[in-house]
Design an enzyme around this catalytic site. Structure first.
Site, PDB file in Angstrom:
ATOM      1  CD  GLU A 100      -3.292   0.581   1.436  1.00 32.71           C
ATOM      2  OE1 GLU A 100      -3.576  -0.452   0.818  1.00 32.71           O
ATOM      3  OE2 GLU A 100      -4.066   1.184   2.179  1.00 32.71           O
ATOM      4  CG  ASP A 101       1.425   2.873   3.216  1.00 29.25           C
ATOM      5  OD1 ASP A 101       0.468   3.218   2.514  1.00 29.25           O
ATOM      6  OD2 ASP A 101       1.340   2.640   4.425  1.00 29.25           O
TER       7      ASP A 101
END
Ligand code: MN
Length: 747
Positions: A100-101
């Protein structure tokens, strides 16, 4: 010789040390904790995951200013000690925010750590989004969606560890974020953790949420509890003392503890009973955990307690003889203690306790009978079946290694359905293997009819692309697009199949009607008279199954009316079917009424009625160099001179090839196919379509697109008047950013 405990690294680091300062030291500490807590583990896997995590999140900070990796590290420790999970889960916890990051993808995780870890990371990433929808607590379809993602129970357990750490560190976020996250936690995460049997985590999530959502009430309850703490503890000690003595005298080995109720549950009780905290008696409860494998020891303990304190009969619950549906086992009783106060007591064996506290299977229905129906979750039949299966696995686990135990948790529910989203986040359920066309028809028939492509998770995909659970799908439409017979081969939903067929049949009916008109007009004009018998004979001669197919051929231009009549006359003359021959005097009807588009190059025919059609492979347009192939029964097939199919034929049967010129009289529009390649970027397709329709009198017939590793490749068919018209379109397309090539396409 020193034992492990004494050589622990903890002895060499200052007590003020906090994670985040020295990653290598943090890793050593983690490994040591794993060695102590896990019966077996793949140490290399955890080391690798930790270093990958530190590297991937390099430069990122948490809201409190610490390096980001301290968060996944803390989640891993929760997964290790508080849930508790295995080495795969520890690795996945360390990696849970990477996809996600950071710049790394799931593919990277898969390649480095294998599919078990990748699957947990993937599921954790996906359910984050689903949990953001409050619908999940109500809508059946969201529960199914969730279950379809949790094909490994570790997915959700890692997610709970993640949320627990986020809640514990919520102080650092701005207030509106605190409110939002706390609300989500109390509405969704806490009840879900309860369903998964994570009793302790559930109450901590509730207390932490409550603290942010209603600070005043939280502080009041806490203050009141603190004020009476000493008094309560003394009371409990006084209460327990005789129990301890009597049980020991009867040789019942056990742990007895006073269990303070958590803040949120006390507050809920105050609200539901309309009492102040001083009026609530049972702020503490007693739990007796017996070190025995014999259930009968629980009853023995109960008997001993009943002789010391008077039980309240209606409060006695025997969940050992008749366990709760979720497998929860315990004896519950309430007795009158010193000073006439009521005290709740739970009696259970150690193994019953473990299942109640940590068992994924436990607690599925615990207390939910008191809730309103819309707040009950997961009471559907499938979940019950799953829960009972999970219970079986637990009960029969025996000495099985935890890893194999988790492996057998793979869910097979709902595997025949996929759960996908519209751009607005609306959930659609489709059968497995559904394509973008199925999705388009599911949204609306008109969207299905006109879809030319789709974006899945922001990337352009072809119409035949198969969707998977979690995909977000945006359909791209064009009013000129119509369903294609090819679609029938890949769609799977009944709706798409039947609508495509309906459309194609409708289209055919229109063509048949049109063919009938052409035919009737022709025989009227030429004063041809037919009896029904003669008509049927003609169909037989021309090998058409029925009138419909005959009219359809007329409409498509593959059978000019004049040819039909000629055939019939020849037939009636000789009863012999002559092979079709082209000659200069042959007068045939044209596909287009009123003018002839082509003429034979030697100039012998300026005939208005030459029978011809265009090769679908190369789609010639006026201005192209063209040749014709003389066919049997279908007149002349017109191809571009450089069409691959012609090049093959040349030299072989050159007698069948005639040179053609375009007539100066041509009008109308022609189909041309254009192949475009370039970079796959966000608005590529819309840039292409708007460039095309921006040219006057241009319509798009169809678009077929494909993307591969960020390379865009598409074939667009358009209606154009002639080669000059097409050239203008080519120029426009060539100017689009990212377009690498534009060329005529031959299928
Ligand atoms: Mn996280």
């Amino acid at each position: 010789m020193q034992n492990n405990k004494e050589s622990s690294i903890k002895n060499y680091i200052p007590s003020t040390y906090k994670p985040g300062i020295d990653p290598e030291l943090d890793l050593q500490i983690l490994i040591e904790k794993c060695q102590k807590a896990l019966p077996s583990m793949n140490e290399e896997l955890i080391r690798k995951a930790f270093r990958f995590c530190v590297n991937a999140h390099k430069g990122q900070l948490r809201a409190n200013g610490e390096p980001y990796y301290t968060h996944p590290l803390a989640v891993a420790e929760i997964a290790l000690h508080e849930i508790p999970l295995d080495d795969f889960s520890i690795a996945a916890a360390l990696l849970h925010d990477v996809v996600e990051d950071t710049r790394f993808s799931l593919k990277d995780i898969q390649a480095e750590f294998g599919s078990v870890v990748a699957n947990i990371v993937d599921g954790t990433t996906k359910i984050t989004g689903i949990f953001q929808s409050r619908e999940i607590s109500k809508a059946e379809s969201y529960r199914k969606l969730l279950l379809s993602l949790i094909n490994d129970v570790r997915v959700i357990l890692v997610k709970f560890a993640d949320r627990l750490h986020n809640m514990r560190t919520l102080d650092n976020l701005p207030e509106h974020k605190q409110q939002q996250i706390a609300r989500e936690t109390i509405d969704i995460y806490a009840p879900f953790s309860h369903r998964f049997g994570l009793g302790r985590i559930k109450w901590e999530l509730e207390d932490l949420s409550f603290k942010y959502l209603n600070r005043t009430a939280y502080d009041d309850v806490k203050k009141a509890l603190n004020a009476t703490r000493q008094e309560r503890e003394e009371y409990i000690e006084q209460f327990i003392q005789p129990l301890r003595e009597q049980l020991a005298a009867a040789n019942v080995l056990c742990d007895i503890s006073g269990r303070p109720k958590h803040i949120f549950s006390i507050f809920s009780k105050m609200i539901s009973q309309g009492k102040t905290i001083d009026q609530l008696h049972d702020l503490s409860a007693i739990r007796i955990i017996i070190d025995s494998t014999h259930n009968s020891d629980c009853f023995l303990a109960y008997g001993i307690i009943s002789e010391i304190y008077t039980p309240i009969p209606e409060r006695f619950k025997d969940y050992i003889s008749v366990p709760k549906k979720n497998g929860y086992k315990s004896l519950h009783t309430t007795v009158i203690g010193p000073k006439g106060k009521r005290v709740e007591i739970q009696i259970r064996t150690r193994s019953m306790h473990d299942v109640a506290e940590q068992g994924v299977a436990a607690h599925f229905r615990y207390k939910s009978e008191t809730l309103e129906p819309e707040n009950r979750m997961w009471e559907d039949k499938e979940l019950e079946e799953w829960a009972s299966w999970v219970r079986d696995v637990f009960d029969n686990a025996g000495e099985e290694a935890p890893q194999q135990l988790y492996e057998s948790f793979k869910l097979n529910l709902y595997q025949n359905e996929i759960y996908v989203f519209t751009p607005k986040g609306e959930l659609r359920i489709l059968p497995k293997d559904s394509t973008t066309v199925d999705f388009a028809f599911d949204i609306h028939t008109q969207i299905g009819y006109h879809c030319i492509g789709a974006k899945v998770n922001g990337k352009i995909v072809p119409l035949s692309h198969k969707l998977v659970t979690g995909d977000q799908v945006e359909i791209i439409t064009s009013k000129n697009q119509i369903p294609n017979r090819d679609w029938e081969a890949f769609v799977v939903t009944h709706k798409a199949k039947s609508q495509i067929r309906k459309f194609l049949n409708e289209e055919k009916r229109n063509k048949v009607r049109n063919g009938k008109e052409i035919w009737e007009k022709y025989i009227r004009k030429n004063s041809v008279h037919f009896g029904d018998d003669e008509f049927d004979k003609m169909l037989l001669t021309l090998k058409y199954e029925n009138k419909t197919e005959f009219y359809f051929a007329i409409s498509l231009g593959t059978l000019p009316p004049s040819l039909a009549i000629d055939k019939l006359r020849e037939k009636s003359k000789s009863e012999v079917v002559e092979p079709f021959q082209i000659n200069k005097t042959l007068v045939l009807d044209t596909v287009r009424e009123g003018s002839s588009d082509i003429q034979i190059a030697d100039g012998a025919s300026d005939s208005k009625d030459l029978m011809y059609s265009y090769g679908r492979c190369c789609n010639p347009v006026p201005g192209d160099e063209i040749v014709g192939i003389v066919t049997i029964g279908h007149g002349i097939k017109v191809h571009r001179e450089n069409c691959k199919n012609i090049v093959d034929l040349l030299g072989k049967k050159s007698s069948r090839i005639v040179k053609l010129n375009w007539s100066t009289l041509h009008d109308g529009t022609y189909v041309a196919a254009i192949r475009i390649t370039g970079d796959d970027r966000a608005s590529m397709l819309s840039d292409i379509t708007s460039a095309i329709v921006g040219v006057k009198n241009t319509n798009i017939r169809s678009v077929n697109i494909d993307t591969f590793d960020s390379v865009f490749e598409g074939v667009v068919t358009v209606y154009v008047e002639n080669i000059d018209h097409l050239e203008i379109i080519f120029k426009r397309l060539g100017k689009i950013t990212g377009v690498k090539s534009v060329e005529r396409y031959s299928g």
